[in-house]
Design a protein around this motif. Structure first.
Motif, PDB file in Angstrom:
ATOM      1  N   ASP A 196       0.834  -1.215   0.000  1.00 35.05           N
ATOM      2  CA  ASP A 196       0.000   0.000   0.000  1.00 35.05           C
ATOM      3  C   ASP A 196       0.866   1.261   0.000  1.00 35.05           C
ATOM      4  N   ASN A 197       2.194   1.082   0.002  1.00 34.58           N
ATOM      5  CA  ASN A 197       3.141   2.199  -0.069  1.00 34.58           C
ATOM      6  C   ASN A 197       2.888   3.226   1.029  1.00 34.58           C
ATOM      7  N   ARG A 198       2.575   2.727   2.235  1.00 36.71           N
ATOM      8  CA  ARG A 198       2.386   3.622   3.378  1.00 36.71           C
ATOM      9  C   ARG A 198       3.467   3.351   4.415  1.00 36.71           C
ATOM     10  N   SER A 199       3.853   4.401   5.131  1.00 33.16           N
ATOM     11  CA  SER A 199       4.893   4.269   6.137  1.00 33.16           C
ATOM     12  C   SER A 199       4.358   3.516   7.354  1.00 33.16           C
ATOM     13  N   ASP A 222       5.626  -2.313   4.742  1.00 32.97           N
ATOM     14  CA  ASP A 222       5.244  -3.715   4.589  1.00 32.97           C
ATOM     15  C   ASP A 222       4.986  -4.000   3.116  1.00 32.97           C
ATOM     16  N   PHE A 223       5.276  -5.223   2.687  1.00 30.86           N
ATOM     17  CA  PHE A 223       4.935  -5.633   1.333  1.00 30.86           C
ATOM     18  C   PHE A 223       4.866  -7.152   1.265  1.00 30.86           C
ATOM     19  N   SER A 224       4.286  -7.645   0.187  1.00 26.60           N
ATOM     20  CA  SER A 224       4.178  -9.089  -0.035  1.00 26.60           C
ATOM     21  C   SER A 224       4.563  -9.390  -1.469  1.00 26.60           C
ATOM     22  N   HIS A 234       5.314 -12.611   2.987  1.00 26.70           N
ATOM     23  CA  HIS A 234       5.107 -11.300   3.595  1.00 26.70           C
ATOM     24  C   HIS A 234       6.423 -10.811   4.210  1.00 26.70           C
ATOM     25  N   ALA A 235       6.729  -9.546   3.999  1.00 25.66           N
ATOM     26  CA  ALA A 235       8.004  -9.006   4.478  1.00 25.66           C
ATOM     27  C   ALA A 235       7.836  -7.574   4.945  1.00 25.66           C
ATOM     28  N   GLY A 287      10.222   3.899   1.058  1.00 29.30           N
ATOM     29  CA  GLY A 287      10.225   4.141  -0.382  1.00 29.30           C
ATOM     30  C   GLY A 287       9.933   2.915  -1.223  1.00 29.30           C
ATOM     31  N   MET A 288       9.174   3.130  -2.314  1.00 29.64           N
ATOM     32  CA  MET A 288       8.890   2.025  -3.239  1.00 29.64           C
ATOM     33  C   MET A 288      10.163   1.488  -3.867  1.00 29.64           C
ATOM     34  N   HIS A 289      11.137   2.358  -4.080  1.00 34.58           N
ATOM     35  CA  HIS A 289      12.389   1.869  -4.657  1.00 34.58           C
ATOM     36  C   HIS A 289      13.041   0.851  -3.739  1.00 34.58           C
ATOM     37  N   ASN A 290      12.894   1.035  -2.430  1.00 36.13           N
ATOM     38  CA  ASN A 290      13.465   0.063  -1.499  1.00 36.13           C
ATOM     39  C   ASN A 290      12.628  -1.209  -1.401  1.00 36.13           C
ATOM     40  N   VAL A 291      11.326  -1.099  -1.618  1.00 36.11           N
ATOM     41  CA  VAL A 291      10.504  -2.318  -1.717  1.00 36.11           C
ATOM     42  C   VAL A 291      10.984  -3.164  -2.901  1.00 36.11           C
TER      43      VAL A 291
END
Length: 501
Positions: free
Chosen positions: A281-284, A291-293, A306-307, A313-317
Motif C-alpha cells: 500500500d506504499n504507506r509508512s 510492509d509488502f508481499s 510477507h516481508a 520508499g517504493m524503490h526500497n521495496v
C-alpha cells in the motif's frame, strides 16, 4: 616508453585458475576510495600483504592500516617497488607516477574489477548491477545470508561500496567469509562489469548514465545485455523499469528461461521468464519502513511471502524484492529470508538519519542521479508527509549535470526548497565544462517554469549555515550527493545544537 593505455574492460588473467594466495604483495593506487578499500580489506583477510597510496588519509585508510596494510600518503614511483600486482581504478590516469613506474618495472597492472572477478571466481557469486540501488540491494542480500544462511549459505563474502547498518552496529562493506556465497556490486560506470560471470545477476534498473564512457544510451544498454548473458544461473531484473525490461527482452528464448522479473504491475506476463508480483500500500509503518508481499507462482504457487523493511520508499521495496528472490534462489527458506530482511537497517548514506535537534531532522543520502533524487524525495514524502522538506544538493560530475540539468530540476522540485552547491568534479575538470556551474540546475528550473525555490549557493558551508539558521521545528533537511556534501550533515547537526544552546 610506449604510450600507456588503461582499459578497464581488458582481462589480464584467467580468473578461474589464478591462485590468489600466491600473490606476494598487492599495491592499491587510491586505496582510500570506497571500491578499492573494500577489496584491500578482503585480501588482508586472506593473509595477503597489502600496501596502498592515496592523496590524503581518511577513515578507510586508518582502518586498513589497523588491519595490517601499509599506507603511503601521496603517490610516488617508489611506493610500488617490490609489488607483484598494482591495482588501479578508472579514476587513475596513465601518467600517474605509480602506474608509469609499475610499467617500467614490468609489474602486473590489474583494474579493481579484476581483483573482484578473481575473488568471485572462488565462490557462488551474486552481483547487483544498475544505475541505482546497487549498494542497498547488495547490502540486503548480504544481510539475509548473514542472518538466515545456514552451513555453506551463511557467513557470505561481500564487496559493497558502503557500510551497512545492522542490529550489531555499523559494519564495513568488505568481508571475506567462509561460506560459499559472494555478494558484490557490479559497477557499470566504466564497462568493467562485463568481465564478471556471476551465478545470479541482479539488475535493478538500466537508465542511461556515464555517457562520458559509453557515448550513447544504446551502448549503455548493450553492456547490461552482455552482463546478463554472462550469468551462469539466473538473471533477476526489475520489470517496472523499462530499461531493465528491455534487457530481458533482448535475451534469446533459452536465456529468458533463466530469468525472473519482479513488478508491481499485476497484469504483466512474459514469455519464458518467471514473474514475481509485488503488493504494497506504499504507506509508512510505525518505524518509518514499509510492509509488502510477493507472489511467485512458478515456485510457491498462490502462497504469499510477507516481508517488512525498515527503510522507506517504493524503490526500497523493489530492492528488497530483488534481494529476497536472489537469496531464495540459492536455497534460503522464504520465512527465514523475510525475517532476516527485517534486521536490515539500511546502508550508510542511504536515507541515513544523522540527528534530530529541536524537532529538526537531518538526513544524509548518496543520491546523485535524477531518478535517485526523485525516489529519495518520494520516500521522504511517505515517511514525512506533513513536514517541510529542504534539500542541500551537490551535483556529481560536470557531464552529468550538463546532460541531466532539467531532470535534476524536476526531481528537486518534489522538495519544498532546494539549494544547489558547487559541483563535485570527481574525475572531471571545470576547464572542460566552463559553462556548467552551481546555477546550471536552478537555471533549468527557471526555464521550465518550476515554481518552488531552487537556487544556487556555491559554497556548501555557507549553504549549510543558511539552512541551520532558518530551520524551523518539523523541518527535514537532506544533504544529497555522492561527494563531500556528506560532511555537511554533521555540520548542520552541530550548528542546530549550538543554536539550541
Amino acid at each position: 616508453m610506449e604510450q600507456i593505455i588503461l582499459d578497464p574492460t581488458y582481462q589480464p588473467i584467467d580468473y578461474d585458475s589464478v591462485d590468489i594466495t600466491s600473490w606476494h604483495r598487492v599495491h592499491f593506487i587510491g586505496i582510500g576510495g570506497a571500491g578499492m578499500s573494500v577489496l584491500a580489506e578482503m585480501l588482508l583477510e586472506q593473509g595477503i600483504t597489502v600496501t596502498g597510496s592515496d592523496a590524503h588519509r581518511n577513515a578507510k585508510t586508518d582502518r586498513l592500516e589497523s588491519l595490517g596494510a601499509t599506507i603511503f600518503e601521496g603517490q610516488s614511483a617508489s611506493n610500488v617497488d617490490g609489488a607483484s600486482i598494482v591495482v588501479y581504478s578508472s579514476a587513475i590516469k596513465p601518467d600517474n607516477p605509480e602506474i608509469v613506474h609499475a610499467v617500467e618495472q614490468g609489474i602486473l597492472l590489474m583494474h579493481r574489477s579484476d581483483i573482484l572477478a578473481a575473488l568471485m571466481a572462488q565462490k557462488k557469486s551474486i552481483t547487483v548491477a544498475g544505475a541505482h540501488g546497487k549498494t542497498t540491494t547488495s547490502a540486503m542480500i548480504a544481510q539475509i545470508c548473514t542472518s538466515a544462511g545456514k552451513a555453506e549459505l551463511g557467513d557470505p563474502s561481500f564487496a559493497i561500496g558502503g557500510s551497512i547498518h545492522t542490529p550489531e552496529g555499523l559494519k564495513d562493506g568488505g568481508h571475506a567469509g567462509k561460506g560459499e556465497i559472494f555478494v558484490a556490486e557490479a559497477d557499470e560506470s566504466d564497462g568493467s562489469f562485463i568481465k564478471y560471470h556471476p551465478y545470479i545477476a541482479v539488475i535493478t534498473n538500466v537508465e542511461p548514465d556515464h555517457l562520458d564512457h559509453y557515448g550513447d544510451a544504446q551502448a549503455f544498454t548493450q553492456a547490461f545485455v552482455r552482463h546478463a548473458q554472462n550469468a551462469t544461473g539466473h538473471v533477476v531484473a526489475c520489470a517496472d523499469d523499462e530499461g531493465a525490461l528491455s534487457v530481458i527482452r533482448s535475451l534469446n528464448d533459452e536465456e529468458r528461461k533463466q530469468a525472473i522479473v519482479y513488478t508491481t504491475n499485476p497484469e504483466l506476463t512474459m514469455k519464458f521468464a518467471q514473474v514475481v508480483y509485488i503488493q504494497t500500500d506504499n504507506r509508512s509503518t510505525f518505524d518509518g519502513g514499509q510492509d509488502f508481499s510477493i507472489r511467485w507462482l512458478e515456485r510457491y504457487g498462490t502462497d504469499m511471502i510477507h516481508a517488512h523493511i525498515r527503510v522507506p520508499g517504493m524503490h526500497n521495496v523493489r530492492n528488497a524484492t530483488a534481494a529476497l528472490i536472489a537469496t531464495l534462489l540459492v536455497g534460503i527458506k522464504p520465512d527465514e529470508a523475510a525475517r532476516a530482511l527485517d534486521d536490515f537497517r539500511g546502508a550508510a548514506r542511504r536515507f541515513d538519519i544523522k540527528g534530530i535537534v529541536d524537532d529538526v531532522t537531518v538526513v544524509d543520502d548518496y543520491a546523485h542521479h535524477p531518478t535517485e533524487v526523485a525516489a529519495l524525495m518520494e520516500a521522504a514524502r511517505v515517511r514525512y508527509p506533513d513536514e517541510r522538506i529542504r534539500v542541500l544538493f551537490q551535483p556529481h560530475l560536470f557531464s552529468r549535470t550538463h546532460y541531466f540539468a532539467q531532470e535534476f530540476a524536476k526531481a528537486l522540485s518534489l522538495a519544498d526548497e532546494a539549494i544547489v552547491t558547487g559541483i563535485y568534479p570527481a574525475r572531471e575538470f571545470q576547464k572542460d565544462w566552463p559553462d556548467v556551474t552551481a546555477d546550471t540546475i536552478p537555471q533549468a528550473a527557471r526555464e521550465t517554469g518550476i515554481e518552488i525555490s531552487i537556487r544556487a549557493i556555491d559554497d556548501m558551508n555557507e549553504a549549510a549555515q543558511y539552512l541551520s539558521k532558518t530551520a524551523q521545528p518539523h523541518d527535514v533537511i537532506f544533504t544529497v550527493g555522492a561527494g563531500s556534501i556528506t560532511n555537511m550533515a554533521d555540520v548542520i547537526v552541530e550548528q542546530l545544537s549550538a543554536r539550541k544552546a
